[in-house]
Write a protein that holds these residues in place. Sequence first.
Motif, short mmCIF file in Angstrom:
data_model
loop_
_atom_site.label_atom_id
_atom_site.label_comp_id
_atom_site.label_asym_id
_atom_site.label_seq_id
_atom_site.Cartn_x
_atom_site.Cartn_y
_atom_site.Cartn_z
N ALA A 122 -72.74 67.61 101.46
CA ALA A 122 -72.87 67.20 100.24
C ALA A 122 -73.79 65.87 100.05
CB ALA A 122 -71.81 66.95 99.49
N SER A 123 -73.46 65.12 100.84
CA SER A 123 -74.61 63.66 100.86
C SER A 123 -75.77 63.95 101.47
CB SER A 123 -73.87 62.91 101.86
OG SER A 123 -74.60 61.68 102.05
N TYR A 124 -75.95 65.12 102.48
CA TYR A 124 -77.25 65.35 102.94
C TYR A 124 -78.14 66.31 101.84
CZ TYR A 124 -80.71 68.13 105.35
OH TYR A 124 -81.73 68.78 105.58
N GLU A 125 -77.35 66.93 101.28
CA GLU A 125 -77.92 67.87 100.10
C GLU A 125 -78.54 67.04 98.95
OE1 GLU A 125 -78.77 71.10 99.97
OE2 GLU A 125 -78.00 71.11 102.17
N GLU A 126 -77.55 66.01 98.72
CA GLU A 126 -78.06 65.12 97.53
C GLU A 126 -79.28 64.33 97.68
OE1 GLU A 126 -75.98 61.07 95.39
OE2 GLU A 126 -74.57 62.93 95.87
N ALA A 127 -79.28 63.57 99.16
CA ALA A 127 -80.16 62.74 99.55
C ALA A 127 -81.65 63.55 100.05
CB ALA A 127 -80.01 61.98 100.96
N SER A 128 -81.38 64.95 100.19
CA SER A 128 -82.43 65.61 100.74
C SER A 128 -83.09 66.00 99.09
CB SER A 128 -82.12 66.85 101.38
OG SER A 128 -83.08 67.96 101.45
N ALA A 129 -82.28 66.42 98.27
CA ALA A 129 -82.90 66.65 97.06
C ALA A 129 -83.61 65.70 96.33
CB ALA A 129 -81.82 67.24 95.95
N GLU A 130 -82.94 64.37 96.56
CA GLU A 130 -83.69 63.27 95.86
C GLU A 130 -85.11 62.87 96.45
OE1 GLU A 130 -83.10 58.61 96.34
OE2 GLU A 130 -81.05 59.53 95.71
N GLU A 165 -88.75 59.47 105.92
CA GLU A 165 -87.62 59.24 105.36
C GLU A 165 -86.62 60.62 105.71
OE1 GLU A 165 -85.15 57.90 101.41
OE2 GLU A 165 -87.02 57.60 101.61
N PHE A 166 -87.17 61.94 105.10
CA PHE A 166 -86.77 63.18 105.18
C PHE A 166 -86.40 63.45 106.52
CE2 PHE A 166 -86.54 67.78 105.31
CZ PHE A 166 -85.62 68.01 104.45
N ALA A 167 -87.29 63.16 107.69
CA ALA A 167 -87.27 63.62 108.88
C ALA A 167 -86.10 62.60 109.48
CB ALA A 167 -88.53 63.17 109.55
N ALA A 168 -85.85 61.43 109.19
CA ALA A 168 -84.97 60.59 109.71
C ALA A 168 -83.51 61.38 109.17
CB ALA A 168 -85.16 59.31 109.28
N LEU A 169 -83.46 61.65 107.99
CA LEU A 169 -82.17 62.03 107.35
C LEU A 169 -82.01 63.39 108.07
CD1 LEU A 169 -80.06 61.96 104.99
CD2 LEU A 169 -81.97 63.40 103.59
N GLN A 170 -82.96 64.45 108.25
CA GLN A 170 -82.51 65.48 108.87
C GLN A 170 -82.20 65.25 110.45
OE1 GLN A 170 -83.10 68.72 107.84
NE2 GLN A 170 -81.99 69.21 109.21
N LYS A 187 -87.05 65.04 97.95
CA LYS A 187 -88.05 66.17 97.73
C LYS A 187 -88.39 66.02 96.08
CE LYS A 187 -86.13 69.73 100.84
NZ LYS A 187 -85.36 71.06 100.93
N ALA A 188 -87.58 65.49 95.28
CA ALA A 188 -87.92 65.20 94.18
C ALA A 188 -89.18 64.16 94.00
CB ALA A 188 -86.92 64.90 93.19
#
Length: 128
Positions: free
Chosen positions: A50-58, A78-83, A60-61
Motif C-alpha cells: 500500500a505504501s509503495y503504491e501510494e508513493a509510486s502514484a504520487e 526517486e522512482f527507481a530508488a523506491l522500486q 507518477k503524478a
Amino acid sequence: AFKISYEKEKSEWEVKLTECHDILNRSEKKVQVSASELDQLREKLRAKEASYEEASAEIKARLEESQDDTQNEALKSEFAALQKEYDAFKISYEKEKSEWEVKLTECHDILNRSEKKVQVSASELDQL
C-alpha cells in the motif's frame, strides 16, 4: 505379583502419556506462534504494498505534471530508488515467509507424531 507388575506398567504408560500430552501442548503452541508470525508477515507485506503504491502514484503524478527535464530525471531517479527498496523488501519477505512456512510444517509434523504417540499410549493403557 501380577498386580505389582500391572501397577508398575500402568505407571510407566501414564508417565509416557503425560510426556506425550506435554509435547503435544508445546507443539500446538508452536503451530499457533508460527501461524501468527506468518499472518503478521503477510500484514507487513500488505502495508508495504500500500505504501509503495501510494508513493509510486504520487511520483507518477508529479512526473506527468512536470515540464522540467531536470526535475523529470530527479523524479525518475526517486522512482527507481523506491522500486529498488520495494524489490529488496519483497526478496526479504519471500525469504522470511519461506522460513516460517518451513517452521510451521515442522511443527505440524511434530504435532502429528505427538498425537500418534498419545493415541498409542492411551491404547496401551486401555489394553492394561
